[in-house]
Design a protein around this motif. Structure first.
Motif, PDB file in Angstrom:
ATOM      1  N   GLY A 144      36.869  28.360  56.804  1.00 40.26           N
ATOM      2  CA  GLY A 144      37.758  29.499  56.932  1.00 40.26           C
ATOM      3  C   GLY A 144      37.139  30.857  57.147  1.00 40.26           C
ATOM      4  N   ASN A 145      35.796  30.926  57.307  1.00 43.61           N
ATOM      5  CA  ASN A 145      35.154  32.237  57.428  1.00 43.61           C
ATOM      6  C   ASN A 145      35.494  33.084  56.195  1.00 43.61           C
ATOM      7  OD1 ASN A 145      33.667  32.028  59.867  1.00 43.61           O
ATOM      8  ND2 ASN A 145      35.541  32.322  61.054  1.00 43.61           N
ATOM      9  N   GLY A 146      35.480  34.404  56.360  1.00 43.86           N
ATOM     10  CA  GLY A 146      35.856  35.279  55.253  1.00 43.86           C
ATOM     11  C   GLY A 146      34.789  35.359  54.181  1.00 43.86           C
ATOM     12  N   GLU A 147      35.068  36.172  53.178  1.00 39.40           N
ATOM     13  CA  GLU A 147      34.092  36.434  52.130  1.00 39.40           C
ATOM     14  C   GLU A 147      33.989  35.253  51.177  1.00 39.40           C
ATOM     15  OE1 GLU A 147      32.897  40.227  49.238  1.00 39.40           O
ATOM     16  OE2 GLU A 147      34.715  40.236  50.471  1.00 39.40           O
ATOM     17  N   LEU A 148      32.778  35.005  50.692  1.00 42.93           N
ATOM     18  CA  LEU A 148      32.549  33.936  49.737  1.00 42.93           C
ATOM     19  C   LEU A 148      33.289  34.224  48.426  1.00 42.93           C
ATOM     20  CD1 LEU A 148      28.748  33.501  50.399  1.00 42.93           C
ATOM     21  CD2 LEU A 148      30.501  31.791  50.918  1.00 42.93           C
ATOM     22  N   THR A 149      33.855  33.180  47.836  1.00 40.95           N
ATOM     23  CA  THR A 149      34.633  33.326  46.602  1.00 40.95           C
ATOM     24  C   THR A 149      33.755  33.079  45.378  1.00 40.95           C
ATOM     25  OG1 THR A 149      35.255  30.997  46.526  1.00 40.95           O
ATOM     26  CG2 THR A 149      36.650  32.469  47.850  1.00 40.95           C
ATOM     27  N   GLU A 150      34.312  33.356  44.218  1.00 41.30           N
ATOM     28  CA  GLU A 150      33.601  33.070  42.973  1.00 41.30           C
ATOM     29  C   GLU A 150      33.297  31.576  42.848  1.00 41.30           C
ATOM     30  OE1 GLU A 150      32.338  35.206  40.835  1.00 41.30           O
ATOM     31  OE2 GLU A 150      33.079  36.849  42.095  1.00 41.30           O
ATOM     32  N   PHE A 151      34.189  30.740  43.322  1.00 45.70           N
ATOM     33  CA  PHE A 151      33.945  29.292  43.298  1.00 45.70           C
ATOM     34  C   PHE A 151      32.747  28.935  44.172  1.00 45.70           C
ATOM     35  CE2 PHE A 151      34.515  25.095  45.228  1.00 45.70           C
ATOM     36  CZ  PHE A 151      34.534  24.298  44.097  1.00 45.70           C
ATOM     37  N   ASP A 152      32.683  29.537  45.370  1.00 43.90           N
ATOM     38  CA  ASP A 152      31.551  29.282  46.264  1.00 43.90           C
ATOM     39  C   ASP A 152      30.227  29.624  45.581  1.00 43.90           C
ATOM     40  OD1 ASP A 152      33.243  28.553  48.421  1.00 43.90           O
ATOM     41  OD2 ASP A 152      33.514  30.659  48.939  1.00 43.90           O
ATOM     42  N   LEU A 153      30.201  30.762  44.919  1.00 43.69           N
ATOM     43  CA  LEU A 153      28.978  31.195  44.241  1.00 43.69           C
ATOM     44  C   LEU A 153      28.645  30.263  43.074  1.00 43.69           C
ATOM     45  CD1 LEU A 153      29.587  35.060  44.235  1.00 43.69           C
ATOM     46  CD2 LEU A 153      28.294  33.707  45.891  1.00 43.69           C
TER      47      LEU A 153
END
Length: 383
Positions: A118-127
């Motif tokens: 989905g592109n876009g900014e990385l989320t807290e879950f991603d981190l």
């Protein structure tokens, strides 16, 4: 060879001769780990290597760790990454194609989620699951779009460091065995963002007038050309237009192409766009088969440099017409190759250049020939 079919005629750039004019375009797969080649890449590029194209590109490869568009982008910022790239280059060339690599820097579009997520900014879950996030860099502190990070405006020292990073990555690409190197100056990534006034609002020697906005891309081209052997072809992918009022135009691209030619660039790979968020609309942009071919035609005709045509080229007839009408020297296919990795071999059959699956890998052709014979004889197809 059937007389007059240009799609399957050889073409030489410096010391590299392509067996035909069909190119598998660089397409980001966002599947690397810390920039390293993974098993997916071997399976992915093996299909294209066997598919009959004259030139197979490995996707955009980051010249620095923080130049990655996402955590999944391939990299050549350190020597340890050469080994995996060497596997890819060797694999491609083992099947009779030439191997090319596109090197670039994500600029203000770096440090984003993988495209297929989905592109876009990385989320807290991603981190939390181990993805890395950093502040991207660009010519000015202007975010690509809503929901994207605001980049830090690069200092002149940082800009000089980018030139060195491109040179180092190009040298590693040669050690890996690639035949051709392409510089990515398109699609809103770092070098193209210096070109377009939509992203570059600097007031120093790297901003303002067209001459200044071209400075970094030309410095990179000059430095890489000087660092690689004369025998190695150097291509450049550009966005011929932003498709946005007040942005980069085809007239700007004509100026840039002339200067790139003077720096020893061998071919301009003519794409477009990339400075407009996906899903946005623009009245100047109407996608359709060959919608970007005109850019390749104009640059080739007006600047006397070889060009590659891209943009929804799907059929052998269309690809051949582009070459016959001298719109371009090479035809780059992307998504069509994902749909049919054997597009080149099918095109050769379409034009009657091969029969009984000649030109296919022997291991395939033998079985396919027997199957076709069984069908002709009315027997049950072999399983």
């Amino acid at each position: 060879m059937k007389k007059g079919i240009k799609l399957f005629q050889e073409l030489t750039f410096r010391s590299v001769t392509l067996k035909n004019r069909i190119v598998v375009s660089p397409m980001g797969m966002y599947s690397a780990e810390n920039g390293y080649v993974m098993p997916f890449h071997l399976a992915h590029y093996a299909k294209f290597a066997m598919g009959g194209a004259g030139l197979v590109f490995v996707e955009q490869t980051a010249v620095t760790r923080t130049g990655r568009v996402s955590n999944g982008e391939l990299g050549l910022w350190e020597d340890r990454q050469i080994e995996g790239m060497q596997q890819l280059a060797t694999l491609i060339k083992s099947q009779g194609a030439k191997a090319a690599i596109q090197i670039g820097h994500g600029g203000r579009k770096a440090s984003q989620q993988r495209a297929f997520l989905g592109n876009g900014e990385l989320t807290e879950f991603d981190l939390a699951i181990g993805e890395e996030k950093w502040v991207p860099a660009g010519p000015s502190a202007i975010a690509f779009a809503d929901g994207w990070q605001t980049p830090v405006a690069m200092s002149t020292d940082a800009i000089r460091g980018i030139v060195h990073a491109f040179v180092a990555a190009a040298r590693r690409a040669l050690l890996a065995g690639f035949d051709i190197i392409e510089l990515h100056m398109a699609h809103g990534y770092l070098l193209q963002s210096f070109l377009t006034p939509l992203a570059n609002q600097r007031t120093d020697e790297y901003g303002g007038a067209l001459e200044n906005r071209m400075r970094l891309p030309l410095e990179v081209a000059r430095a890489v050309r000087s660092a690689i052997p004369h025998s190695t072809p150097l291509f450049v992918r550009i966005s011929a237009t932003d498709w946005i009022e007040g942005g980069w135009t085809i007239e700007d691209s004509l100026v840039l192409a002339g200067k790139l030619k003077a720096e020893g660039v061998d071919l301009i790979d003519c794409s477009s766009g990339g400075n407009m968020q996906s899903g946005a609309t623009n009245s100047n942009l109407a996608r359709g088969p060959g919608y970007q071919v005109e850019f390749a035609r104009r640059i080739r005709a007006e600047k006397g440099i070889a060009t590659g045509a891209v943009g929804l080229i799907r059929t052998p007839e269309h690809a051949e017409r582009i070459l016959q009408e001298d719109d371009a020297d090479l035809v780059f296919l992307g998504r069509q190759m994902l749909y049919d990795p054997f597009w080149a071999l099918h095109a050769a059959e379409h034009f009657g250049l091969t029969g009984n699956f000649e030109g296919w890998p022997q291991q395939y052709g033998w079985w396919l020939h027997r199957w076709a014979r069984a069908v002709r004889n009315g027997d049950e197809p072999l399983r």
